[in-house]
Design a protein around this motif. Structure first.
Motif, PDB file in Angstrom:
ATOM      1  N   THR A   1       0.797  -1.221   0.000  1.00 24.01           N
ATOM      2  CA  THR A   1       0.000   0.000   0.000  1.00 24.01           C
ATOM      3  C   THR A   1       0.830   1.272   0.000  1.00 24.01           C
ATOM      4  OG1 THR A   1      -0.126  -0.023   2.417  1.00 24.01           O
ATOM      5  CG2 THR A   1      -1.872  -1.165   1.221  1.00 24.01           C
ATOM      6  N   ALA A   2       2.139   1.128   0.099  1.00 25.69           N
ATOM      7  CA  ALA A   2       3.007   2.305   0.125  1.00 25.69           C
ATOM      8  C   ALA A   2       2.964   3.008  -1.217  1.00 25.69           C
ATOM      9  CB  ALA A   2       4.444   1.881   0.449  1.00 25.69           C
ATOM     10  N   THR A   3       2.760   4.291  -1.201  1.00 26.26           N
ATOM     11  CA  THR A   3       2.722   5.067  -2.433  1.00 26.26           C
ATOM     12  C   THR A   3       4.129   5.483  -2.828  1.00 26.26           C
ATOM     13  OG1 THR A   3       2.485   7.147  -1.239  1.00 26.26           O
ATOM     14  CG2 THR A   3       0.450   5.954  -1.819  1.00 26.26           C
ATOM     15  N   ALA A   4       4.250   5.903  -4.078  1.00 20.39           N
ATOM     16  CA  ALA A   4       5.562   6.341  -4.555  1.00 20.39           C
ATOM     17  C   ALA A   4       6.065   7.525  -3.748  1.00 20.39           C
ATOM     18  CB  ALA A   4       5.467   6.704  -6.030  1.00 20.39           C
ATOM     19  N   SER A   5       5.171   8.452  -3.393  1.00 18.28           N
ATOM     20  CA  SER A   5       5.606   9.632  -2.646  1.00 18.28           C
ATOM     21  C   SER A   5       6.103   9.253  -1.257  1.00 18.28           C
ATOM     22  CB  SER A   5       4.465  10.641  -2.524  1.00 18.28           C
ATOM     23  OG  SER A   5       3.355  10.076  -1.857  1.00 18.28           O
ATOM     24  N   ARG A   6       5.452   8.291  -0.610  1.00 13.67           N
ATOM     25  CA  ARG A   6       5.902   7.846   0.711  1.00 13.67           C
ATOM     26  C   ARG A   6       7.252   7.168   0.615  1.00 13.67           C
ATOM     27  NH1 ARG A   6       1.557   4.059   3.094  1.00 13.67           N
ATOM     28  NH2 ARG A   6       3.223   3.795   4.648  1.00 13.67           N
TER      29      ARG A   6
ATOM     30  N   LEU B   1      13.084   7.621   1.632  1.00 13.26           N
ATOM     31  CA  LEU B   1      14.440   7.575   1.096  1.00 13.26           C
ATOM     32  C   LEU B   1      15.122   8.925   1.247  1.00 13.26           C
ATOM     33  CD1 LEU B   1      16.698   6.153  -0.439  1.00 13.26           C
ATOM     34  CD2 LEU B   1      15.516   6.692  -2.574  1.00 13.26           C
ATOM     35  N   ALA B   2      14.388  10.010   0.988  1.00 18.95           N
ATOM     36  CA  ALA B   2      14.962  11.352   1.096  1.00 18.95           C
ATOM     37  C   ALA B   2      15.373  11.671   2.526  1.00 18.95           C
ATOM     38  CB  ALA B   2      13.961  12.385   0.589  1.00 18.95           C
TER      39      ALA B   2
ATOM     40  N   GLU C   1      18.547   9.895   3.193  1.00 21.82           N
ATOM     41  CA  GLU C   1      19.629  10.503   2.420  1.00 21.82           C
ATOM     42  C   GLU C   1      20.061  11.828   3.033  1.00 21.82           C
ATOM     43  OE1 GLU C   1      22.564  10.661   0.333  1.00 21.82           O
ATOM     44  OE2 GLU C   1      21.235   9.054  -0.347  1.00 21.82           O
ATOM     45  N   LEU C   2      19.125  12.594   3.577  1.00 21.05           N
ATOM     46  CA  LEU C   2      19.465  13.855   4.213  1.00 21.05           C
ATOM     47  C   LEU C   2      20.366  13.625   5.417  1.00 21.05           C
ATOM     48  CD1 LEU C   2      19.110  16.904   4.376  1.00 21.05           C
ATOM     49  CD2 LEU C   2      17.047  16.520   5.743  1.00 21.05           C
ATOM     50  N   THR C   3      20.093  12.565   6.184  1.00 21.25           N
ATOM     51  CA  THR C   3      20.934  12.237   7.335  1.00 21.25           C
ATOM     52  C   THR C   3      22.355  11.893   6.889  1.00 21.25           C
ATOM     53  OG1 THR C   3      19.024  11.416   8.556  1.00 21.25           O
ATOM     54  CG2 THR C   3      21.195  10.709   9.315  1.00 21.25           C
ATOM     55  N   LEU C   4      22.458  11.105   5.841  1.00 21.49           N
ATOM     56  CA  LEU C   4      23.783  10.733   5.333  1.00 21.49           C
ATOM     57  C   LEU C   4      24.513  11.942   4.754  1.00 21.49           C
ATOM     58  CD1 LEU C   4      23.036   7.309   3.603  1.00 21.49           C
ATOM     59  CD2 LEU C   4      24.110   7.709   5.821  1.00 21.49           C
ATOM     60  N   LEU C   5      23.765  12.819   4.095  1.00 19.49           N
ATOM     61  CA  LEU C   5      24.384  14.018   3.538  1.00 19.49           C
ATOM     62  C   LEU C   5      24.969  14.889   4.641  1.00 19.49           C
ATOM     63  CD1 LEU C   5      24.925  15.779   1.026  1.00 19.49           C
ATOM     64  CD2 LEU C   5      22.684  16.831   1.387  1.00 19.49           C
ATOM     65  N   GLY C   6      24.257  14.980   5.765  1.00 23.17           N
ATOM     66  CA  GLY C   6      24.750  15.763   6.891  1.00 23.17           C
ATOM     67  C   GLY C   6      26.019  15.192   7.502  1.00 23.17           C
TER      68      GLY C   6
ATOM     69  N   ALA D   1      15.229  10.078  -7.817  1.00 21.59           N
ATOM     70  CA  ALA D   1      14.545  11.289  -7.350  1.00 21.59           C
ATOM     71  C   ALA D   1      14.582  11.397  -5.831  1.00 21.59           C
ATOM     72  CB  ALA D   1      13.104  11.292  -7.851  1.00 21.59           C
ATOM     73  N   GLY D   2      14.385  10.273  -5.132  1.00 15.21           N
ATOM     74  CA  GLY D   2      14.440  10.301  -3.677  1.00 15.21           C
ATOM     75  C   GLY D   2      15.801  10.698  -3.157  1.00 15.21           C
ATOM     76  N   ALA D   3      16.859  10.188  -3.797  1.00 18.48           N
ATOM     77  CA  ALA D   3      18.214  10.559  -3.393  1.00 18.48           C
ATOM     78  C   ALA D   3      18.502  12.029  -3.685  1.00 18.48           C
ATOM     79  CB  ALA D   3      19.231   9.672  -4.104  1.00 18.48           C
ATOM     80  N   ALA D   4      17.834  12.581  -4.709  1.00 19.80           N
ATOM     81  CA  ALA D   4      18.090  13.967  -5.105  1.00 19.80           C
ATOM     82  C   ALA D   4      17.307  14.980  -4.279  1.00 19.80           C
ATOM     83  CB  ALA D   4      17.751  14.146  -6.584  1.00 19.80           C
ATOM     84  N   LEU D   5      16.218  14.564  -3.652  1.00 24.30           N
ATOM     85  CA  LEU D   5      15.324  15.510  -2.979  1.00 24.30           C
ATOM     86  C   LEU D   5      16.023  16.398  -1.940  1.00 24.30           C
ATOM     87  CD1 LEU D   5      11.913  13.652  -2.508  1.00 24.30           C
ATOM     88  CD2 LEU D   5      12.354  15.788  -3.733  1.00 24.30           C
ATOM     89  N   PRO D   6      16.846  15.857  -1.042  1.00 22.13           N
ATOM     90  CA  PRO D   6      17.498  16.744  -0.062  1.00 22.13           C
ATOM     91  C   PRO D   6      18.335  17.839  -0.708  1.00 22.13           C
ATOM     92  CG  PRO D   6      17.692  14.462   0.627  1.00 22.13           C
ATOM     93  CD  PRO D   6      17.166  14.434  -0.769  1.00 22.13           C
TER      94      PRO D   6
END
Length: 268
Positions: free
Chosen positions: A15-20, A25-26, A29-34, A119-124
């Motif tokens: 039931t997970a949507t693409a946006s979720r 993932l974003a 990824e933001l945590t790893l980017l930090g 796209a999820g990796a790019a969002l942050p």
């Protein structure tokens, strides 16, 4: 949090949507980017410093003859620096690092589609770049007396095209590197050429006509042209359509190159 956490971040229920999935993932990824201090510093602080270090050089240019002001040169340049450092350069490193850590390979075994992973990796990085652009625009308007844009729709369109186009270009550049260090080196030529030739340091109006015609074909050039034209109101319909067509052409070529050559696993 380890890099493997990114591979487990997206919900796997039916039931997970693409946006979720992309949002989860974003966040990871933001945590790893930090935690990547060099990449985070370059993405967050360099674009905020460079525009105002450019002011002295811009003030020495003969701008009145070209119908420009210090603010109308620096403001689009500030947006360009954010796209180059916060989005493009940061994402080249992100894509290469996640590939080498086998994170991308693991993500493809779940429900995430390829476009959702990228796209999820790019969002942050995209969100950081967007916030920077807004902050720098407000700062330039306040400190450089730029005023309100004459054609705000062109400025907004230029920014949106840049935020979509540069992640795709970053994925292409990351595809042709064998390591994270190699990806950082591979990102430099386009970064430097875009900084010098896309109207960020020297406006097209002050370049020789033949050189300006060539430089206008660079991927950052249509973004600078649309944003500068949005503020000055001097960009004609033909020039605006030409800039949009150039940006769309780069976007289409980049998407095609990603579909054709993007590597999801380390090179052996």
């Amino acid at each position: 949090m380890s890099a493997e956490t990114v591979a487990k971040a997206a919900p796997t229920g039916t039931t997970a949507t693409a946006s979720r999935r992309m949002t989860a993932l974003a966040r990871a990824e933001l945590t790893l980017l930090g935690r990547s201090k060099a990449t985070f510093f370059a993405a967050l602080f360099v674009p905020l410093i460079m525009p105002f270090s450019l002011r002295t050089a811009v003030e020495d240019m003969d701008l009145e003859e070209a119908g420009l002001s210090v603010g109308s040169v620096i403001l689009p340049s500030a947006v360009g620096f954010s796209l180059l450092f916060a989005v493009y350069s940061a994402l080249v490193s992100v894509y290469a690092a996640r590939r080498e850590e086998l994170v991308l390979k693991r993500l493809r075994t779940g429900e995430l589609r390829d476009v959702e992973i990228l796209a999820g990796a790019a969002l942050p990085s995209v969100l950081i770049g967007l916030v920077q652009c807004v902050v720098l625009t407000i700062a330039c308007a306040a400190l450089l007396d730029v005023g309100a844009p004459e054609a705000p729709h062109l400025a907004v369109l230029g920014l949106l095209l840049g935020l979509v186009m540069w992640p795709a270009i970053a994925a292409v550049v990351a595809s042709f590197s064998r390591s994270l260090e190699g990806a950082q080196v591979a990102a430099m030529p386009l970064l430097l050429v875009s900084m010098m030739g896309s109207g960020t340091f020297i406006p097209f109006e002050l370049m020789p006509d033949r050189l300006a015609t060539i430089c206008e074909l660079l991927p950052l050039s249509p973004v600078i042209t649309l944003i500068r034209g949005g503020w000055t109101g001097d960009l004609g319909g033909y020039e605006a359509l030409g800039a949009i067509a150039t940006a769309v052409a780069w976007l289409v070529l980049s998407v095609f190159a990603v579909q054709r050559w993007f590597r999801w696993e380390p090179r052996h």
